[in-house]
Scaffold this active site. Structure first.
Site, PDB file in Angstrom:
ATOM      1  N   ASP A   1       8.248   3.540  -9.473  1.00 23.23           N
ATOM      2  CA  ASP A   1       9.287   3.517  -8.641  1.00 23.23           C
ATOM      3  C   ASP A   1       8.513   1.587  -7.758  1.00 23.23           C
ATOM      4  OD1 ASP A   1       7.696   5.135  -6.376  1.00 23.23           O
ATOM      5  OD2 ASP A   1       9.099   4.284  -5.131  1.00 23.23           O
TER       6      ASP A   1
ATOM      7  N   HIS B   1       2.052  -5.235  -3.644  1.00 25.53           N
ATOM      8  CA  HIS B   1       3.558  -5.780  -2.601  1.00 25.53           C
ATOM      9  C   HIS B   1       3.548  -7.381  -2.542  1.00 25.53           C
ATOM     10  CE1 HIS B   1       4.177  -1.485  -0.261  1.00 25.53           C
ATOM     11  NE2 HIS B   1       3.445  -1.565  -1.863  1.00 25.53           N
TER      12      HIS B   1
ATOM     13  N   GLU C   1       8.122   6.970  -4.035  1.00 29.89           N
ATOM     14  CA  GLU C   1       6.558   6.671  -3.035  1.00 29.89           C
ATOM     15  C   GLU C   1       7.439   5.368  -2.325  1.00 29.89           C
ATOM     16  OE1 GLU C   1       2.791   5.573  -2.087  1.00 29.89           O
ATOM     17  OE2 GLU C   1       3.906   4.411  -3.166  1.00 29.89           O
TER      18      GLU C   1
END
Length: 381
Positions: free
Chosen positions: A69, A349, A134
């Site tokens: 993920d 991210h 996660e």
């Protein structure tokens, strides 16, 4: 010509597996692993897919752990290249999950394929523990798989988590531990009223201010040789009705502890309540423990991983416990030795997340070296 690791990384990035949706990534990995003799088991808990894949027999058990993920992309128009269309540009591979952590997953699979071909009768077992939960709540991912394995009497000896651990050059940093993580949800209770009549109200924001100051300046511990001092951070404050002339009735404050092995969960909770009690206001407080601190000392796994960096990269790596949490926090309490080794973490991210294409092959070599260092007998080779 694309390497095997680059090709697989691009296939994985092409799947928009925003947490907790796996989007077929684990099926792709399982098919590759089955082709070289791994036995696959799908473990789905609620809306989360997990893969447990094993090659070999007996002990020791070496596990490569990771997640398919990824975090949401944010506004896709802000990306230079579409986030789920993997793009090679100036030596980098761009796409959501390139560094965190589909590049690592690709390197793990290709390394395992090469290891199984070279050492079909290796010592012990080589396994994969892969989750799609996660980046999200992490309630039905690695923690549930570990619980299932424990109920079966399985003992993981060593676990390599493919989180992006490196700082400037792949392999320059290996995480051999992580700080604990605990969230706090505080509601300070006041009395709502008109701003023109403050004597008839009690402003919870004003009440909370000294408490925030006390909590944020408290020295919780000094850390130790492996961990920095515990940190306290406010992450959110919510209060008010939206009107300019209303004193709010309560204030909601979210905060986070990242803590070392020098202080326990119970101590942090007790000391927090004691500081709040000194302020003399009414409040509700709830804690959520996201993970306990863990440390893997210089045993067989750390030695194998640091030796792999020396073998492949030619320099000595640095051991670190800095950064956030990882799924290693669910594996370490079983008694397993745990390290994290992955690509450079500068863009994780972020918009335009990317990984060095050359580092993908280096990471494959590092994982292969760890497998050989732990599951083969040098005297027999």
């Amino acid at each position: 010509m694309s390497s095997a690791t680059l090709t697989l990384a691009k296939e994985l990035i092409s799947s928009a597996s925003v947490t907790p949706d796996d989007k077929g990534c684990q099926t792709l990995m399982a098919e590759r692993l089955a082709a070289v003799g791994f036995t696959n088991e799908s473990m789905r808990f609620e809306d989360v897919d997990n893969l447990w894949s094993v090659h070999g027999d007996g002990q020791p058990l070496l596990v490569f752990a990771g997640h398919t993920d990824v975090v949401p992309t944010g506004e896709a128009s802000k990306w230079t290249f579409p986030p789920f269309e993997p793009t090679e540009h100036e030596g980098m591979l761009y796409g959501r999950g390139a560094a965190d952590m589909k590049g690592s997953l690709a390197a793990m699979v290709v390394a395992a394929e090469r290891f199984a071909a070279r050492h079909p009768a290796h010592q012990g077992r080589l396994a994969f523990l892969i989750t799609s939960d996660e980046e999200g709540d992490a309630y039905n991912g690695t923690v549930r798989v570990v619980e299932t394995l424990t109920e079966r009497g399985e003992q993981i000896d060593w676990a390599v988590v493919g989180e992006p651990s490196s700082t400037a050059v792949v392999g320059d940093t290996i995480k051999n531990g992580r700080r604990g993580s605990m969230l706090g949800y505080l509601t300070v209770k006041g009395v709502q009223g008109h701003v023109a009549y403050p004597h008839l109200a009690k402003n919870p924001v004003h009440l909370a201010a000294p408490a925030i100051a006390a909590l944020s300046t408290e020295v919780w511990d000094q850390g130790n040789d492996y961990f920095p001092a515990t940190s306290f951070q406010i992450s959110n404050i919510k209060s008010g009705t939206g009107a300019t002339n209303v004193i709010p009735g309560d204030a909601e404050i979210m905060f986070s502890f990242r803590f070392s092995t020098e202080v326990s969960v119970e101590q942090l909770q007790q000391r927090t309540r004691a500081l709040l009690d000194q302020q003399g206001f009414d409040y509700d407080l709830r804690f959520e423990v996201k993970g306990h601190p863990f440390l893997t000392d210089r045993g067989a796994l750390v030695q194998a991983a640091t030796a792999a960096v020396e073998q492949v990269q030619g320099f000595a790596t640095e051991l670190s416990t800095a950064g956030g949490t990882s799924d290693g926090r669910f594996i370490a309490p079983t008694g397993a030795q745990v390290v994290e080794l992955g690509p450079v973490n500068a863009t994780i991210h972020k918009v335009n997340e990317c990984v060095s294409i050359a580092d993908l092959d280096t990471l494959t070599d590092l994982y292969l070296a760890i497998m050989e260092n732990l599951l083969t007998d040098p005297a027999a080779s």
